[in-house]
Design an enzyme around this catalytic site. Structure first.
Site, PDB file in Angstrom:
ATOM      1  N   GLY A  69      76.921  -0.430 -24.543  1.00 50.42           N
ATOM      2  CA  GLY A  69      76.700   1.016 -24.473  1.00 50.42           C
ATOM      3  C   GLY A  69      77.126   1.408 -26.045  1.00 50.42           C
ATOM      4  CB  SER A  70      79.075   4.729 -26.729  1.00 46.64           C
ATOM      5  OG  SER A  70      78.252   5.407 -26.335  1.00 46.64           O
TER       6      SER A  70
END
Length: 483
Positions: A213-214
């Protein structure tokens, strides 16, 4: 001698020679393979004829040996705080092949390593006294991670950025290795553990890559700065909001619709975790440059030994522009282990250099003399420039001070971090993964940490890196820096 007798004699001689050759081959060439065969009972008898050497944490053995009653295996392995250290030690079993450090250093721990033999041992053929494995694990950090993860399914890793020493490796749910040591009870325990859908035998910290993810946005930001796409984390980017994936009608939106993500600087984009900025940066950089940067951090390395072989974290190849954009936010086919994301934070904390991560400090012989010092052998590689590292630290500190990572704040400690909430399942049908990677520094000490919570009891709407993973990282950093 007539012709028939002569031929029979020659044939008999050839048979004898063939038998001698075969016996020699078996004795000198196949002997080791036969001795090492997992089904050779003599090997198990020899291994457990005496106490094994130990795996040591902070000067204390977390393993031991206990005498058995009856049978031909005189000793069995024992563990202190087995569930706490299972992801480090693995298990040594009378019935199953050893794993983790127990497996890698099997010959050292059972006394068959040739480096242990003295002249007397060589002459008499006596098995040498076993050696010990001295780890880099810090018990306070290990315990902090284990207790903070609690009933959650997840993993955590902590690294000293300056030395590469791994301070904690935790995977939950865990298991008690003692359940697998005794041949009389191991079968039932093995059946139960392998049937458990939560897979407690899987080392999630080192051997289960998931979409990061981020947290992967740190790698994208590093590439953008190193490639000169932007000269500073405070220079505005050319990023429309919302962002339409190239060649598609798919609109990529941000989690926080009111966040100031249009043309945001890298600092602001990290602070609010702006998907539009990093998807666009990935397309601007192109997959080749982004992959090159990811590989500098350790992605796509299929030979990462710490010394347990870690599964490779992956940055993919052969993508179109829309898929490349999704890799910019740590999705599509990007995967990472907690070890890998801890390495990313370690590089940034260590002024751009990666010191080879390792969780064994030394191995010693039966008398305590050092056979190999892994701390001395640790190598260092320049990943990003000192200037890029400094800028990323500043931006990560903004994330913790007033961005998406405020749950990682520690009074009196400089903390930088990055949250991540990664989609899971087709069309994000399953609970997302909650990530947090960070570093903390105080009093001349520093630590880099990565945490993933794969599953918890939290409602789907409450799953976030800041909500679930950051508190675990905070506990680990505090334990590492308080000691």
């Amino acid at each position: 001698m007539n012709k028939t007798i002569r031929r029979a004699s020659v044939f008999a001689l050839l048979l004898v020679l063939a038998l001698l050759v075969r016996a020699t081959w078996v004795q000198f060439y196949e002997g080791r393979a036969l001795a090492d065969d997992k089904d050779n009972r003599r090997t198990a008898i020899a291994t457990y004829a005496a106490p094994l050497g130990n795996i040591v944490v902070a000067g204390k053995a977390v393993t031991g040996s206990a005498a058995t009653s009856g049978g031909d295996l005189r000793y069995k392995r024992t563990y202190t705080d087995g569930e706490l250290y299972a992801a480090v030690t693995g298990y040594a079993s009378q019935s199953y092949a050893p794993t983790q450090l127990e497996g890698i250093y099997q010959s050292l721990l059972n006394g068959t390593d040739t480096r242990l033999k003295t002249v007397t041992d060589t002459v008499t053929g006596k098995r040498a006294d076993p050696g010990d494995v001295v780890t880099t694990i810090e018990p306070d950090v290990q315990k902090a991670a284990y207790e903070a993860l609690g009933d959650k399914k997840g993993a955590a890793v902590a690294i000293d950025p300056a030395t590469g020493r791994i301070l904690a490796v935790v995977s939950t749910p865990s298991y008690d290795p003692s359940a697998l040591t005794d041949a009389n009870t191991a079968g039932a325990a093995w059946k139960k553990l392998t049937a458990d859908p939560d897979k407690p035998l899987t080392n999630r910290a080192l051997r289960q890559p998931l979409a990061p993810g981020s947290t992967f946005k740190l790698v994208v930001a590093a590439a953008a700065l190193e490639e000169g796409l932007y000269s500073s984390v405070d220079e505005k980017t050319d990023s429309e909001d919302p962002y339409t994936l190239p060649g598609t009608r798919t609109v990529l939106r941000n989690e926080n619709a009111s966040a100031p993500c249009e043309d945001a600087t890298i600092r602001v984009a990290l602070q609010y975790s702006c998907n539009n900025v990093f998807a666009h940066l990935a397309v601007q950089l192109g997959q080749d440059k982004l992959r090159a940067m990811a590989e500098k951090f350790g992605f796509n390395d299929e030979s990462l030994d710490v010394p347990v072989r870690a599964y490779a974290s992956v940055y993919p190849t052969g993508m179109d522009a829309s898929s490349t954009a999704l890799t910019g936010i740590g999705q599509f086919d990007v995967t990472a282990t907690p070890l890998q994301m801890a390495m990313v934070s370690a590089v940034i904390a260590n002024d751009g250099e990666l010191v080879s991560p390792h969780m064994v400090s030394q191995i010693t012989d039966g008398g305590g003399d050092v056979l190999k010092d892994y701390d001395d052998d640790a190598s260092s590689t320049r990943v990003i420039s000192s200037g890029t590292a400094e800028q990323l630290r500043s931006a990560m500190e903004t994330v913790v001070e007033k961005g998406t990572g405020t749950n990682a704040r520690i009074d009196g400690v400089t903390v930088g971090g990055k949250t991540g909430t990664a989609q899971n399942g087709e069309n994000n049908s399953k609970a997302p993964y909650a990530w947090f990677t960070s570093y903390g520094s105080a009093g001349g000490k520093s630590v880099a940490v990565s945490v993933v919570v794969e599953q918890s009891d939290a409602a789907r709407s409450e799953v976030s890196g800041n909500g679930l993973a950051a508190p675990v990282a905070r506990a680990m950093m505090k334990a590492a820096l308080d000691g």
